[in-house]
Design an enzyme around this catalytic site. Sequence first.
Site, PDB file in Angstrom:
ATOM      1  N   CYS A  50      31.403  37.938  35.335  1.00  0.00           N
ATOM      2  CA  CYS A  50      31.268  37.388  36.159  1.00  0.00           C
ATOM      3  C   CYS A  50      30.565  35.917  36.088  1.00  0.00           C
ATOM      4  O   CYS A  50      30.328  35.054  37.194  1.00  0.00           O
ATOM      5  CB  CYS A  50      30.068  38.411  36.579  1.00  0.00           C
ATOM      6  SG  CYS A  50      30.223  40.014  36.359  1.00  0.00           S
ATOM      7  N   CYS A  53      31.968  32.761  37.342  1.00  0.00           N
ATOM      8  CA  CYS A  53      32.142  31.961  38.276  1.00  0.00           C
ATOM      9  C   CYS A  53      30.324  32.000  39.210  1.00  0.00           C
ATOM     10  O   CYS A  53      29.805  30.797  40.145  1.00  0.00           O
ATOM     11  CB  CYS A  53      32.724  33.136  39.877  1.00  0.00           C
ATOM     12  SG  CYS A  53      34.598  32.227  39.531  1.00  0.00           S
ATOM     13  N   HIS A  54      29.284  33.049  38.896  1.00  0.00           N
ATOM     14  CA  HIS A  54      28.564  32.863  39.198  1.00  0.00           C
ATOM     15  C   HIS A  54      26.953  32.043  38.378  1.00  0.00           C
ATOM     16  O   HIS A  54      25.968  31.983  39.082  1.00  0.00           O
ATOM     17  CB  HIS A  54      27.668  34.686  39.832  1.00  0.00           C
ATOM     18  CG  HIS A  54      28.894  35.375  40.629  1.00  0.00           C
ATOM     19  ND1 HIS A  54      28.931  35.224  41.493  1.00  0.00           N
ATOM     20  CD2 HIS A  54      30.199  36.035  40.266  1.00  0.00           C
ATOM     21  CE1 HIS A  54      29.521  35.587  42.465  1.00  0.00           C
ATOM     22  NE2 HIS A  54      29.759  36.566  41.661  1.00  0.00           N
ATOM     23  N   MET A 104      35.929  36.915  46.052  1.00  0.00           N
ATOM     24  CA  MET A 104      35.649  37.808  45.079  1.00  0.00           C
ATOM     25  C   MET A 104      36.817  38.428  44.523  1.00  0.00           C
ATOM     26  O   MET A 104      37.444  39.453  46.114  1.00  0.00           O
ATOM     27  CB  MET A 104      34.449  37.816  45.580  1.00  0.00           C
ATOM     28  CG  MET A 104      34.154  39.293  44.587  1.00  0.00           C
ATOM     29  SD  MET A 104      32.694  39.165  43.924  1.00  0.00           S
ATOM     30  CE  MET A 104      32.781  40.920  42.945  1.00  0.00           C
ATOM     31  N   HIS A 340      35.234  20.780  39.336  1.00  0.00           N
ATOM     32  CA  HIS A 340      36.228  21.866  39.085  1.00  0.00           C
ATOM     33  C   HIS A 340      37.177  21.301  37.834  1.00  0.00           C
ATOM     34  O   HIS A 340      37.194  20.223  37.094  1.00  0.00           O
ATOM     35  CB  HIS A 340      36.223  23.325  40.141  1.00  0.00           C
ATOM     36  CG  HIS A 340      37.684  24.375  39.238  1.00  0.00           C
ATOM     37  ND1 HIS A 340      36.337  25.265  38.084  1.00  0.00           N
ATOM     38  CD2 HIS A 340      38.089  24.597  38.758  1.00  0.00           C
ATOM     39  CE1 HIS A 340      37.105  25.990  37.636  1.00  0.00           C
ATOM     40  NE2 HIS A 340      37.526  26.220  38.034  1.00  0.00           N
ATOM     41  N   HIS A 382      41.966  23.546  44.454  1.00  0.00           N
ATOM     42  CA  HIS A 382      42.214  24.303  43.418  1.00  0.00           C
ATOM     43  C   HIS A 382      43.567  23.264  42.786  1.00  0.00           C
ATOM     44  O   HIS A 382      45.269  23.737  42.974  1.00  0.00           O
ATOM     45  CB  HIS A 382      42.235  25.124  42.944  1.00  0.00           C
ATOM     46  CG  HIS A 382      42.254  26.300  41.842  1.00  0.00           C
ATOM     47  ND1 HIS A 382      42.758  26.083  40.951  1.00  0.00           N
ATOM     48  CD2 HIS A 382      40.929  26.601  41.079  1.00  0.00           C
ATOM     49  CE1 HIS A 382      42.756  26.561  39.377  1.00  0.00           C
ATOM     50  NE2 HIS A 382      41.346  26.838  39.736  1.00  0.00           N
TER      51      HIS A 382
HETATM   52 FE1  DHE Z   1      40.192  28.478  34.222  1.00  0.00          FE
HETATM   53  C1  DHE Z   1      41.763  24.691  33.907  1.00  0.00           C
HETATM   54  C2  DHE Z   1      37.583  26.801  34.519  1.00  0.00           C
HETATM   55  C3  DHE Z   1      39.646  31.130  35.706  1.00  0.00           C
HETATM   56  C4  DHE Z   1      43.249  29.167  34.276  1.00  0.00           C
HETATM   57  N1  DHE Z   1      39.743  26.578  34.609  1.00  0.00           N
HETATM   58  C5  DHE Z   1      40.842  25.335  34.325  1.00  0.00           C
HETATM   59  C6  DHE Z   1      39.406  24.094  33.941  1.00  0.00           C
HETATM   60  C7  DHE Z   1      38.241  24.406  34.504  1.00  0.00           C
HETATM   61  C8  DHE Z   1      38.240  26.025  34.430  1.00  0.00           C
HETATM   62  C9  DHE Z   1      36.833  23.956  34.007  1.00  0.00           C
HETATM   63  C10 DHE Z   1      39.282  22.226  33.380  1.00  0.00           C
HETATM   64  C11 DHE Z   1      39.904  22.706  31.778  1.00  0.00           C
HETATM   65  C12 DHE Z   1      40.331  20.373  31.958  1.00  0.00           C
HETATM   66  O1  DHE Z   1      41.218  19.984  32.340  1.00  0.00           O
HETATM   67  O2  DHE Z   1      39.572  20.194  31.152  1.00  0.00           O
HETATM   68  N2  DHE Z   1      39.119  29.168  34.934  1.00  0.00           N
HETATM   69  C13 DHE Z   1      37.786  28.066  35.685  1.00  0.00           C
HETATM   70  C14 DHE Z   1      36.409  29.185  35.343  1.00  0.00           C
HETATM   71  O3  DHE Z   1      35.242  28.650  35.164  1.00  0.00           O
HETATM   72  C15 DHE Z   1      37.168  30.135  36.119  1.00  0.00           C
HETATM   73  C16 DHE Z   1      36.606  30.564  37.742  1.00  0.00           C
HETATM   74  C17 DHE Z   1      36.158  32.015  35.932  1.00  0.00           C
HETATM   75  C18 DHE Z   1      35.885  31.984  34.641  1.00  0.00           C
HETATM   76  O4  DHE Z   1      35.255  33.485  34.498  1.00  0.00           O
HETATM   77  O5  DHE Z   1      36.236  31.472  33.828  1.00  0.00           O
HETATM   78  C19 DHE Z   1      38.136  30.814  35.234  1.00  0.00           C
HETATM   79  N3  DHE Z   1      40.840  30.059  35.191  1.00  0.00           N
HETATM   80  C20 DHE Z   1      41.126  31.307  35.152  1.00  0.00           C
HETATM   81  C21 DHE Z   1      41.382  32.255  35.213  1.00  0.00           C
HETATM   82  O6  DHE Z   1      41.633  33.490  35.720  1.00  0.00           O
HETATM   83  C22 DHE Z   1      43.170  31.658  34.689  1.00  0.00           C
HETATM   84  C23 DHE Z   1      43.785  32.206  36.186  1.00  0.00           C
HETATM   85  C24 DHE Z   1      43.758  32.539  33.863  1.00  0.00           C
HETATM   86  C25 DHE Z   1      42.756  32.274  32.377  1.00  0.00           C
HETATM   87  O7  DHE Z   1      44.153  32.122  31.496  1.00  0.00           O
HETATM   88  O8  DHE Z   1      41.532  32.981  32.592  1.00  0.00           O
HETATM   89  C26 DHE Z   1      42.256  30.389  34.161  1.00  0.00           C
HETATM   90  N4  DHE Z   1      42.087  26.822  34.530  1.00  0.00           N
HETATM   91  C27 DHE Z   1      43.738  28.169  33.815  1.00  0.00           C
HETATM   92  C28 DHE Z   1      44.216  27.292  33.469  1.00  0.00           C
HETATM   93  C29 DHE Z   1      43.945  25.878  33.224  1.00  0.00           C
HETATM   94  C30 DHE Z   1      42.586  26.442  33.989  1.00  0.00           C
HETATM   95  C31 DHE Z   1      45.788  27.801  32.507  1.00  0.00           C
HETATM   96  C32 DHE Z   1      44.461  24.282  32.684  1.00  0.00           C
HETATM   97  C33 DHE Z   1      45.590  24.345  34.173  1.00  0.00           C
HETATM   98  C34 DHE Z   1      46.302  23.055  33.105  1.00  0.00           C
HETATM   99  O9  DHE Z   1      47.663  23.188  33.194  1.00  0.00           O
HETATM  100  O10 DHE Z   1      45.582  22.353  32.339  1.00  0.00           O
END
Ligand code: DHE
Length: 563
Positions: A50, A53-54, A104, A340, A382
């Site tokens: 959680c 996001c929160h 959510m 983000h 996003h």
């Molecule tokens: Fe991510 C990038 C935060 C959930 C897969 N994600 C990022 C970035 C942030 C972020 C701040 C940018 C990083 C950078 O460029 O320096 N992500 C978050 C969250 O806060 C969030 C919403 C909730 C959490 O609890 O983490 C979250 N993210 C996810 C997922 O559930 C995803 C879909 C699957 C996973 O692996 O967790 C996911 N996030 C990704 C991916 C990137 C990413 C694959 C990089 C994208 C790229 O092409 O560079």
Amino acid sequence: MMTPKLSRLAAALAATLAVNAQAQDAAAVAAPAMTQAEVEIGKKIYFERCAGCHGVLRKGATGKNLEPHWSRKVADGSTQEGGTLKLGTSRLEKIIALGTEGGMVNYDDILTKDEINIMARYIQRTPDVPPEFGLKDMQASWKLLVPVDQRPKKQMSKVNLKNVFAITLRDTGKLALVDGDTKNIWQVLDTGYAVHISRLSASGRYVYTVGRDGLVTLIDLWYETPTTVATVKLGADARSVDTSKFKGYEDKYLIGGTYWPPQYSIMDGETLKPIKIVSTRGNTVDGEYHPEPRVASIVSSMIKPEWVVNVKETGQIMLVDYSDIKNLKTTTIESAKFLHDGGWDASKRYFLVAANASHKIAAVDTKTGKLAALVDTKKIPHPGRGANFMHPQFGPVWATGHLGDAVITLISTPSEDPKNAKFKQHNWKVVQELKTNGAGNLFVKTHPKSSNLWADMPMNPERENAESVYVYDLKDLNKAPVKIDVAKDSGLPQTKALRRATHPEYNQAGDEVWISLWGGKTDQSAIVVYDDKTLKLKKVITDPRIVTPTGKFNVYNTQHDIY
Ligand code: DHE
């Protein structure tokens, strides 16, 4: 002896503390009872599922505020009150189990009924605040497994390193390194809990991976098989890392951003030795103090020795100059909330980042160190890193998908090429919105050698959308996209849990697209590879080790920010 002014201040402070204590007591009294064992379960699930996001303090960002009680002034000057205590256990249970239209996701297929009940009661209690994490804690966590002088002096394998894919195996806390030429799994390594992203060193030799538990893993690709040579903890919760890429600083430094504590850390690029921590606590662009402004995306400039550090809750973008770490200079640029993810435009001068609560894209000019534009878009952009291409009518554009709306937004970006002067009038305007089959997109991708734009929809509630990707023809953007059913193409049997098709990533040559088929934790997942020209299935990479694959980072494309 206290002066009268000091004793008045002390009395005021004592009164404030008493009010706070009363409020906390009220929450503790009114919150439903829990055993200590249940509190511990709640704490663990909250942190794992959680807090992202929160927020740890539950003040809300991507997700809603989950404090037991909150009050805020609204536009007409009145005060709005709310909180989890007001919602109560049975309403909260429903929200957690079924999700909301606000984005959510439903947890009834992830958590048991008992766990959902525990969470509904846990979030009515005063938030547990995790400890701070300073430079000394970071130093104590640092493990240099292989010193630089004991590492290979040249590449020891015959693998084409530029076409290796580092693949997040999210729920196993592992990283798969797959040879992009042969499509064989080269190595699977342990990384941090719920590993999140990987980035490449400027030289392309090292992979840096960060887990949601704040563990950074430094992997050396020059060994016969990839080997972890150092690890360090950044804090309790992290999402981003990047290296120093400016000429003369290649592989010298690494920066990591944390969600908790809210700060960024600078390390030695080849050993991860901690050097400096800088807090991001401060005021939002609206002028309120925020105790938990988390570090979202970070990117390394190629035109200056600077990192772009995006601070989520404050909406402030920091340009951190790493040419003199002892006397660190930062430029703080006001944009919008909540920052983000984002990526470079084609010229790599402008960084475009989603301000997802404001439904805007903020563009920073890294040459002048100023905000270039704040572009209004449809709900919850996003971009991942976005996608750059030449629009047949509007010239260079950068594309972002949306979690909250059924469009892909194309924004015109400036170009110094005289051939593109005619497009200047469109710069920083939304020039086209491509229709999608629904909301829930996370990533879009193209490649300079391709004429396709790939878009996923893993967060769309319909199975047929979440398990498919859509491909747009860049030569004719008015044509409907081609739908590719990735789950079907994988040949894997259908499972109760959705198998989300996500994160298209090109190979080095730009003629193949790799898609993750992200299934349940106990289900077989796969990486499905397509020919970019024909859109025909080329290969399904599946293996018992491929569990919950999500992000894929091609060495060459990540090293050079090609998207
Ligand atoms: Fe991510 C990038 C935060 C959930 C897969 N994600 C990022 C970035 C942030 C972020 C701040 C940018 C990083 C950078 O460029 O320096 N992500 C978050 C969250 O806060 C969030 C919403 C909730 C959490 O609890 O983490 C979250 N993210 C996810 C997922 O559930 C995803 C879909 C699957 C996973 O692996 O967790 C996911 N996030 C990704 C991916 C990137 C990413 C694959 C990089 C994208 C790229 O092409 O560079």
